[in-house]
Design a protein around this motif. Structure first.
Motif, PDB file in Angstrom:
ATOM      1  N   UNK A  75       0.804  -1.230   0.000  1.00  0.00           N
ATOM      2  CA  UNK A  75       0.000   0.000   0.000  1.00  0.00           C
ATOM      3  C   UNK A  75       0.834   1.276   0.000  1.00  0.00           C
ATOM      4  N   UNK A  76       2.146   1.138   0.018  1.00  0.00           N
ATOM      5  CA  UNK A  76       2.981   2.339  -0.035  1.00  0.00           C
ATOM      6  C   UNK A  76       4.030   2.326   1.055  1.00  0.00           C
ATOM      7  N   UNK A  77       4.907   3.334   1.008  1.00  0.00           N
ATOM      8  CA  UNK A  77       5.970   3.409   2.008  1.00  0.00           C
ATOM      9  C   UNK A  77       6.437   4.840   2.201  1.00  0.00           C
ATOM     10  N   UNK A  78       7.106   5.087   3.310  1.00  0.00           N
ATOM     11  CA  UNK A  78       7.663   6.387   3.629  1.00  0.00           C
ATOM     12  C   UNK A  78       8.825   6.171   4.590  1.00  0.00           C
ATOM     13  N   UNK A  79       9.355   7.254   5.141  1.00  0.00           N
ATOM     14  CA  UNK A  79      10.428   7.117   6.122  1.00  0.00           C
ATOM     15  C   UNK A  79      11.821   7.188   5.513  1.00  0.00           C
ATOM     16  N   UNK A  80      11.982   7.919   4.408  1.00  0.00           N
ATOM     17  CA  UNK A  80      13.312   8.116   3.817  1.00  0.00           C
ATOM     18  C   UNK A  80      14.011   9.289   4.492  1.00  0.00           C
ATOM     19  N   UNK A  81      15.332   9.209   4.603  1.00  0.00           N
ATOM     20  CA  UNK A  81      16.121  10.345   5.078  1.00  0.00           C
ATOM     21  C   UNK A  81      15.950  10.655   6.555  1.00  0.00           C
ATOM     22  N   UNK A  82      15.532   9.679   7.352  1.00  0.00           N
ATOM     23  CA  UNK A  82      15.336   9.916   8.791  1.00  0.00           C
ATOM     24  C   UNK A  82      16.197   8.978   9.631  1.00  0.00           C
ATOM     25  N   UNK A  83      16.213   7.693   9.266  1.00  0.00           N
ATOM     26  CA  UNK A  83      16.757   6.669  10.158  1.00  0.00           C
ATOM     27  C   UNK A  83      18.127   6.173   9.715  1.00  0.00           C
ATOM     28  N   UNK A  84      18.875   5.678  10.693  1.00  0.00           N
ATOM     29  CA  UNK A  84      20.195   5.114  10.438  1.00  0.00           C
ATOM     30  C   UNK A  84      20.172   3.588  10.640  1.00  0.00           C
ATOM     31  N   UNK A  85      19.576   3.148  11.740  1.00  0.00           N
ATOM     32  CA  UNK A  85      19.552   1.709  12.041  1.00  0.00           C
ATOM     33  C   UNK A  85      18.179   1.364  12.612  1.00  0.00           C
ATOM     34  N   UNK A  86      17.189   1.197  11.723  1.00  0.00           N
ATOM     35  CA  UNK A  86      15.836   0.872  12.171  1.00  0.00           C
ATOM     36  C   UNK A  86      15.805  -0.385  13.033  1.00  0.00           C
ATOM     37  N   UNK A  87      14.950  -0.368  14.075  1.00  0.00           N
ATOM     38  CA  UNK A  87      14.814  -1.556  14.915  1.00  0.00           C
ATOM     39  C   UNK A  87      13.344  -1.883  15.183  1.00  0.00           C
ATOM     40  N   UNK A  88      12.757  -1.396  16.283  1.00  0.00           N
ATOM     41  CA  UNK A  88      11.404  -1.813  16.651  1.00  0.00           C
ATOM     42  C   UNK A  88      10.315  -0.942  16.045  1.00  0.00           C
ATOM     43  N   UNK A  89       9.124  -1.521  15.872  1.00  0.00           N
ATOM     44  CA  UNK A  89       7.950  -0.760  15.422  1.00  0.00           C
ATOM     45  C   UNK A  89       6.735  -1.224  16.215  1.00  0.00           C
ATOM     46  N   UNK A  90       5.935  -0.254  16.650  1.00  0.00           N
ATOM     47  CA  UNK A  90       4.718  -0.527  17.429  1.00  0.00           C
ATOM     48  C   UNK A  90       3.616   0.402  16.939  1.00  0.00           C
ATOM     49  N   UNK A  91       2.394  -0.116  16.812  1.00  0.00           N
ATOM     50  CA  UNK A  91       1.238   0.733  16.483  1.00  0.00           C
ATOM     51  C   UNK A  91       0.400   0.862  17.756  1.00  0.00           C
ATOM     52  N   UNK A  92       0.034   2.090  18.123  1.00  0.00           N
ATOM     53  CA  UNK A  92      -0.768   2.249  19.335  1.00  0.00           C
ATOM     54  C   UNK A  92      -2.267   2.195  19.005  1.00  0.00           C
ATOM     55  N   UNK A  93      -3.118   2.385  20.044  1.00  0.00           N
ATOM     56  CA  UNK A  93      -4.566   2.225  19.883  1.00  0.00           C
ATOM     57  C   UNK A  93      -5.174   3.320  19.013  1.00  0.00           C
ATOM     58  N   UNK A  94      -4.402   4.395  18.737  1.00  0.00           N
ATOM     59  CA  UNK A  94      -4.883   5.436  17.822  1.00  0.00           C
ATOM     60  C   UNK A  94      -4.228   5.320  16.452  1.00  0.00           C
ATOM     61  N   UNK A  95      -3.588   4.195  16.214  1.00  0.00           N
ATOM     62  CA  UNK A  95      -2.903   3.911  14.949  1.00  0.00           C
ATOM     63  C   UNK A  95      -1.674   4.799  14.713  1.00  0.00           C
ATOM     64  N   UNK A  96      -1.176   5.444  15.769  1.00  0.00           N
ATOM     65  CA  UNK A  96       0.110   6.125  15.636  1.00  0.00           C
ATOM     66  C   UNK A  96       1.209   5.071  15.523  1.00  0.00           C
ATOM     67  N   UNK A  97       2.278   5.450  14.863  1.00  0.00           N
ATOM     68  CA  UNK A  97       3.363   4.510  14.569  1.00  0.00           C
ATOM     69  C   UNK A  97       4.604   4.933  15.356  1.00  0.00           C
ATOM     70  N   UNK A  98       5.073   4.022  16.198  1.00  0.00           N
ATOM     71  CA  UNK A  98       6.243   4.284  17.033  1.00  0.00           C
ATOM     72  C   UNK A  98       7.396   3.419  16.547  1.00  0.00           C
ATOM     73  N   UNK A  99       8.564   4.019  16.415  1.00  0.00           N
ATOM     74  CA  UNK A  99       9.725   3.227  15.988  1.00  0.00           C
ATOM     75  C   UNK A  99      10.936   3.594  16.842  1.00  0.00           C
ATOM     76  N   UNK A 100      11.891   2.673  16.884  1.00  0.00           N
ATOM     77  CA  UNK A 100      13.150   2.968  17.565  1.00  0.00           C
ATOM     78  C   UNK A 100      14.305   2.789  16.593  1.00  0.00           C
ATOM     79  N   UNK A 101      15.346   3.588  16.803  1.00  0.00           N
ATOM     80  CA  UNK A 101      16.548   3.544  15.966  1.00  0.00           C
ATOM     81  C   UNK A 101      17.738   3.324  16.893  1.00  0.00           C
ATOM     82  N   UNK A 102      18.469   2.213  16.672  1.00  0.00           N
ATOM     83  CA  UNK A 102      19.538   1.848  17.605  1.00  0.00           C
ATOM     84  C   UNK A 102      20.888   2.477  17.250  1.00  0.00           C
ATOM     85  N   UNK A 103      20.927   3.268  16.190  1.00  0.00           N
ATOM     86  CA  UNK A 103      22.129   4.077  15.923  1.00  0.00           C
ATOM     87  C   UNK A 103      21.902   5.512  16.383  1.00  0.00           C
ATOM     88  N   UNK A 104      20.684   6.014  16.166  1.00  0.00           N
ATOM     89  CA  UNK A 104      20.359   7.374  16.614  1.00  0.00           C
ATOM     90  C   UNK A 104      20.111   7.415  18.131  1.00  0.00           C
TER      91      UNK A 104
END
Ligand code: ZN
Length: 337
Positions: A100-129
């Motif tokens: 369905x598509x993608x985004x998130x260019x030019x932000x992350x160095x070492x993507x790791x975890x992803x979680x969606x909350x009850x409001x469909x917000x998207x949480x991610x962690x970066x283990x290099x940043x």
């Protein structure tokens, strides 16, 4: 169907699938007892509709509309410390596997975890940043915790944070992580509230808290990876119990099922020479006392894999990402005859 895989960079694979690909209907499942249940791999899933780069998928999340988000490292090399120029968050329809598509260019160095909350917000962690990010469902940055590229173990710094679990009120817990050995709770606005844990193997200690999840009462389960166990805590960090996996198999991720009486987990094992043996899917009662069967259909030949994250949908379909083979897989339950 023809899928051509072609390596375009170290550990990144391009999937090219014809546009004529039609979705596979997945019949609705009756409620199942998990014991004596087997799973089969859903074929031709996911389906990329155009050339896409998916490299080292590391985080998985499902939103309320049954969209599956995958956080991945595209064709970046995480160890070079450079920002990944390509999109890193891909979205699929979980039932059909349609891209369905993608985004998130030019932000992350070492993507790791992803979680969606009850409001469909998207949480991610970066283990290099050493940061945790909260985005709206549309991809707008709403919150950032931790200082970019700055390591620490205080109220404003992480050391390779691995995952996030979000409560109904928007407060959130961070597993921190590869460098630190603690769980940290923050207010909805990102203010430090409290933390627990230190390095070790006693109750309440951690050796690489790698993934966490919570039930509706805000009980927290943690994949204590290098201790090869799952620990359970109440909302204040009080130790409630643990389950030791067999020692050679580290626990990589934990996830409550849609039925919160079940906890799903994945592990990963290496041999004496640190060569991969593979990952297993594990299912337990919520109190971590009882093991359930999880079997694959006999037609499925399990490759040597390294599952890094797991998701369960309301029909007990199981989604995993395989860091070793750059795959997203979906398994659907079938009745044991
Ligand atoms: Zn990891």
């Amino acid at each position: 169907m023809i899928i051509r895989n072609r390596y375009i960079a170290k550990s990144a694979v391009t999937f090219i699938v014809g546009l004529s690909q039609l979705s596979m209907a997945i019949s609705a499942q009756a409620p199942l007892q998990l014991d004596k249940t087997r799973y089969r791999l859903v074929q031709n899933w996911p389906q990329f509709q155009s050339e896409q780069v998916l490299g080292q998928p590391s985080g998985l999340g499902l939103d309320s509309q049954n969209n599956l988000y995958v956080f991945h490292r595209a064709n970046g090399n995480p160890e070079d410390g450079k920002t990944i120029a390509q999109n890193t968050i891909a979205k699929f329809h979980a039932e059909t596997g349609l891209y369905l598509g993608s985004w998130g260019a030019g932000i992350f160095v070492w993507p790791h975890g992803l979680t969606i909350d009850h409001e469909d917000n998207i949480w991610v962690s970066d283990i290099a940043l050493h940061q945790v990010f909260k985005f709206s469902p549309e991809g707008k940055l709403l919150l950032k915790v931790g200082e970019a590229m700055e390591v620490g173990d205080d109220e404003n710094h992480f050391n390779k944070p691995t995952d996030v679990a979000v409560a109904k009120d928007g407060s959130f817990y961070v597993s921190d992580g590869y460098g630190n050995s603690r769980i940290v709770k923050f207010s909805p606005s990102g203010k430090f509230l409290f933390q627990w844990g230190e390095k070790g193997s006693a109750e309440g200690q951690f050796n690489l808290p790698h993934s966490l999840d919570m039930d509706k009462e805000e009980n927290i389960i943690v994949a204590d990876r290098e201790n090869a166990r799952i620990q359970k805590f109440d909302r204040n960090g009080k130790f409630l119990g643990q389950l030791q996996n067999h020692l050679e198999a580290k626990v990589y991720a934990v996830q409550y099922g849609e039925d919160p009486s079940l906890i799903y987990a994945i592990d990963y094992k290496v041999d004496a020479k640190s060569q991969p043996v593979g990952s297993k899917l594990l299912v337990f009662d919520a109190n971590l006392s009882r093991d359930h069967n999880f079997e694959f259909d006999s037609h499925y030949i399990i490759p040597i894999c390294r599952y890094h994250d797991i998701e369960i949908d309301e029909n007990q379909n199981v989604y995993v990402i395989d860091l070793l083979n750059n795959l997203i897989q979906k398994f659907t339950p079938i009745k044991f005859q």
